[in-house]
Design a protein around this motif. Structure first.
Motif, PDB file in Angstrom:
ATOM      1  N   ALA A  73      -7.051 -12.972  -4.316  1.00  0.00           N
ATOM      2  CA  ALA A  73      -6.971 -12.180  -6.136  1.00  0.00           C
ATOM      3  C   ALA A  73      -5.956 -11.843  -6.308  1.00  0.00           C
ATOM      4  O   ALA A  73      -5.204 -11.732  -7.593  1.00  0.00           O
ATOM      5  CB  ALA A  73      -7.447 -11.059  -4.620  1.00  0.00           C
ATOM      6  N   GLN A  74      -4.877 -11.603  -5.872  1.00  0.00           N
ATOM      7  CA  GLN A  74      -2.836 -11.585  -5.920  1.00  0.00           C
ATOM      8  C   GLN A  74      -2.567 -12.889  -6.388  1.00  0.00           C
ATOM      9  O   GLN A  74      -2.279 -11.831  -8.196  1.00  0.00           O
ATOM     10  CB  GLN A  74      -1.600 -11.539  -4.967  1.00  0.00           C
ATOM     11  CG  GLN A  74      -2.384 -10.623  -4.122  1.00  0.00           C
ATOM     12  CD  GLN A  74      -3.473 -11.230  -3.126  1.00  0.00           C
ATOM     13  OE1 GLN A  74      -3.776 -11.546  -3.047  1.00  0.00           O
ATOM     14  NE2 GLN A  74      -4.095 -10.188  -1.823  1.00  0.00           N
ATOM     15  N   ALA A 103      -8.151  -4.549  -9.103  1.00  0.00           N
ATOM     16  CA  ALA A 103      -7.964  -3.175  -9.808  1.00  0.00           C
ATOM     17  C   ALA A 103      -8.977  -3.223 -10.127  1.00  0.00           C
ATOM     18  O   ALA A 103      -8.854  -3.538 -11.912  1.00  0.00           O
ATOM     19  CB  ALA A 103      -6.187  -3.039 -10.153  1.00  0.00           C
ATOM     20  N   PRO A 104     -10.373  -2.769 -10.248  1.00  0.00           N
ATOM     21  CA  PRO A 104     -11.556  -3.309 -11.547  1.00  0.00           C
ATOM     22  C   PRO A 104     -11.174  -1.635 -11.669  1.00  0.00           C
ATOM     23  O   PRO A 104     -10.610  -1.012 -11.495  1.00  0.00           O
ATOM     24  CB  PRO A 104     -12.915  -3.138 -10.247  1.00  0.00           C
ATOM     25  CG  PRO A 104     -11.974  -2.425  -9.355  1.00  0.00           C
ATOM     26  CD  PRO A 104     -10.496  -3.042  -8.956  1.00  0.00           C
ATOM     27  N   HIS A 195      -4.803   0.198   5.332  1.00  0.00           N
ATOM     28  CA  HIS A 195      -5.432  -1.150   4.079  1.00  0.00           C
ATOM     29  C   HIS A 195      -4.804  -2.349   4.229  1.00  0.00           C
ATOM     30  O   HIS A 195      -4.405  -3.058   2.549  1.00  0.00           O
ATOM     31  CB  HIS A 195      -4.855  -0.034   3.080  1.00  0.00           C
ATOM     32  CG  HIS A 195      -5.746   0.867   2.568  1.00  0.00           C
ATOM     33  ND1 HIS A 195      -7.026   1.469   2.665  1.00  0.00           N
ATOM     34  CD2 HIS A 195      -4.788   2.291   3.246  1.00  0.00           C
ATOM     35  CE1 HIS A 195      -7.102   2.619   2.733  1.00  0.00           C
ATOM     36  NE2 HIS A 195      -6.121   3.774   2.380  1.00  0.00           N
ATOM     37  N   LEU A 196      -3.709  -3.734   5.321  1.00  0.00           N
ATOM     38  CA  LEU A 196      -3.634  -3.821   4.933  1.00  0.00           C
ATOM     39  C   LEU A 196      -4.300  -5.639   4.543  1.00  0.00           C
ATOM     40  O   LEU A 196      -3.648  -6.781   3.783  1.00  0.00           O
ATOM     41  CB  LEU A 196      -3.084  -4.672   6.357  1.00  0.00           C
ATOM     42  CG  LEU A 196      -1.388  -3.692   7.141  1.00  0.00           C
ATOM     43  CD1 LEU A 196      -1.183  -3.568   8.203  1.00  0.00           C
ATOM     44  CD2 LEU A 196      -0.344  -3.458   6.587  1.00  0.00           C
ATOM     45  N   ALA A 197      -5.144  -5.474   5.284  1.00  0.00           N
ATOM     46  CA  ALA A 197      -6.374  -6.483   4.209  1.00  0.00           C
ATOM     47  C   ALA A 197      -6.327  -6.508   2.585  1.00  0.00           C
ATOM     48  O   ALA A 197      -7.285  -7.108   2.745  1.00  0.00           O
ATOM     49  CB  ALA A 197      -7.217  -7.249   5.459  1.00  0.00           C
ATOM     50  N   GLU A 198      -6.534  -5.232   2.709  1.00  0.00           N
ATOM     51  CA  GLU A 198      -7.042  -4.833   0.907  1.00  0.00           C
ATOM     52  C   GLU A 198      -6.365  -5.765  -0.543  1.00  0.00           C
ATOM     53  O   GLU A 198      -5.725  -5.359  -0.651  1.00  0.00           O
ATOM     54  CB  GLU A 198      -7.128  -3.316   0.577  1.00  0.00           C
ATOM     55  CG  GLU A 198      -8.415  -3.073   1.534  1.00  0.00           C
ATOM     56  CD  GLU A 198      -8.316  -1.292   1.193  1.00  0.00           C
ATOM     57  OE1 GLU A 198      -8.074  -0.865   0.735  1.00  0.00           O
ATOM     58  OE2 GLU A 198      -8.896  -1.125   2.893  1.00  0.00           O
ATOM     59  N   PRO A 199      -7.079  -6.499  -0.843  1.00  0.00           N
ATOM     60  CA  PRO A 199      -6.492  -7.047  -1.983  1.00  0.00           C
ATOM     61  C   PRO A 199      -5.842  -5.969  -2.666  1.00  0.00           C
ATOM     62  O   PRO A 199      -4.274  -6.735  -3.930  1.00  0.00           O
ATOM     63  CB  PRO A 199      -7.342  -7.771  -2.724  1.00  0.00           C
ATOM     64  CG  PRO A 199      -8.610  -7.833  -2.111  1.00  0.00           C
ATOM     65  CD  PRO A 199      -8.115  -6.281  -0.681  1.00  0.00           C
ATOM     66  N   ALA A 200      -6.083  -5.047  -3.333  1.00  0.00           N
ATOM     67  CA  ALA A 200      -5.865  -3.937  -4.425  1.00  0.00           C
ATOM     68  C   ALA A 200      -4.047  -3.297  -4.000  1.00  0.00           C
ATOM     69  O   ALA A 200      -3.451  -3.262  -4.594  1.00  0.00           O
ATOM     70  CB  ALA A 200      -6.166  -3.140  -4.314  1.00  0.00           C
ATOM     71  N   VAL A 308     -11.387   3.671  -4.078  1.00  0.00           N
ATOM     72  CA  VAL A 308      -9.965   4.454  -3.077  1.00  0.00           C
ATOM     73  C   VAL A 308     -10.884   5.326  -1.658  1.00  0.00           C
ATOM     74  O   VAL A 308     -11.542   4.658  -1.529  1.00  0.00           O
ATOM     75  CB  VAL A 308     -11.336   5.532  -4.343  1.00  0.00           C
ATOM     76  CG1 VAL A 308     -10.165   6.701  -3.934  1.00  0.00           C
ATOM     77  CG2 VAL A 308     -10.398   5.572  -6.000  1.00  0.00           C
ATOM     78  N   GLY A 309      -9.817   5.524  -0.755  1.00  0.00           N
ATOM     79  CA  GLY A 309      -9.463   5.426   0.378  1.00  0.00           C
ATOM     80  C   GLY A 309     -11.061   6.476   0.820  1.00  0.00           C
ATOM     81  O   GLY A 309     -12.199   6.387   1.346  1.00  0.00           O
TER      82      GLY A 309
END
Length: 313
Positions: A73-74, A103-104, A195-200, A308-309
């Motif tokens: 995704a990056q 980042a939708p 949030h280490l695994a989150e693409p954003a 958002v968390g």
């Protein structure tokens, strides 16, 4: 990482054709390159897109050839930026790649009508809603002019970390820039632990590391610090020096979700200058259609948000 599935040969072909068409429509001048006298390729060359995206030329060539390769995704995010894709084109790119957009551009559930009204009524106190990744989700008129012209930045760049390390106007407004950068990086690291695994999050981190030597230096310290109130000076280009207290009010349960960020004046002179700044912001020139955020009836700038968390209940 996302693998383009073997059953989607048609999708890979469509992705290749889409990338090629977007590349060919961009002139070198649009991305700051010089058009040479022998250029025959319409638009950009593959190696130029690869360079702008910070990916390998071979990898990008394979992507345009429709090969069954692994795509993150990056990297897709970097390619989308290099090809100047708009919101619809970006969504199409990620759909063809079978990947989740980090980042939708979707409405942020944290910014309810009551929160929008609160932002507006807080003026001239600068106020915004931010998530734990420092994305600026909404802001009032004074905040929009506090550290430069926030409306002038595209939605994906309205992030305090990004602006503090890359935007000249924002950086010039911060009196103690090195100290502020170090503190922000430490807060970002502490928040990112969940949030280490989150693409954003990974995408923002990769952008910062690629764009800012200062960020790479402070990030290597592995410092962490929690959120808290702090007095600070901001040198506004329009009204002068401001003495403010930065405060956070969390809008959801716990301290990891969206928060209301305010800059409360700490002396009479700052209060007067904030009133002047609000007046200037209100009568200032409207931003162009490309960069103008959605506006609520109260006049609050409403942005889009990614993951958002926590949302406001």
């Amino acid at each position: 990482m996302t693998t383009l599935s073997p059953e989607s040969a048609v999708r890979r072909h469509e992705l290749a054709e889409f990338l090629r068409s977007r590349r060919e429509r961009i002139t070198p001048e649009q991305v700051g390159l010089v058009r040479g006298p022998r250029r025959r390729t319409p638009g950009l060359r593959r190696e130029e897109v690869a360079h702008l995206s910070s990916v390998g030329v071979t990898w990008y060539t394979w992507l345009e050839q429709g090969r069954d390769i692994t795509v993150s995704a990056q990297v897709l995010d970097a390619v989308a930026r290099a090809l100047l894709l708009d919101t619809s084109e970006r969504a199409h790119l990620f759909a063809l790649a079978g990947s989740l957009d980090p980042a939708p551009h979707t409405p942020c559930p944290s910014v309810t009508p009551s929160v929008r009204a609160l932002l507006d009524q807080l003026g001239p106190i600068p106020a915004s809603v931010q998530n734990s990744r420092y994305d600026i989700l909404a802001y009032n008129a004074t905040y929009g002019q506090l550290l430069g012209d926030l409306d002038a930045h595209p939605p994906e760049d309205r992030n305090c970390m990004w602006l503090a390390f890359t935007d000249p106007e924002w950086r010039a407004s911060v009196v103690d820039l090195p100290g502020t950068q170090r503190t922000m990086a430490a807060k970002f690291r502490a928040a990112m632990a969940e949030h280490l695994a989150e693409p954003a999050w990974k995408t923002l981190l990769a952008r910062l590391e690629g764009a800012s030597p200062e960020f790479r230096e402070v990030w290597a310290r592995h410092e962490v610090v929690g959120q808290g109130a702090k007095a600070k000076y901001i040198r506004n280009a329009r009204v002068g020096l401001l003495y403010l207290e930065h405060t956070n009010l969390w809008l959801g349960p716990g301290a990891g979700g969206p928060r209301l960020v305010t800059y409360v004046p700490l002396d009479a002179e700052t209060r007067e200058r904030l009133a002047d700044l609000e007046a200037l912001a209100t009568v200032g020139s409207a931003p162009g259609p490309e960069s103008e955020p959605t506006r609520s009836p109260e006049g609050v700038r409403l942005l889009t948000c990614g993951e958002v968390g926590a949302s406001v209940g």
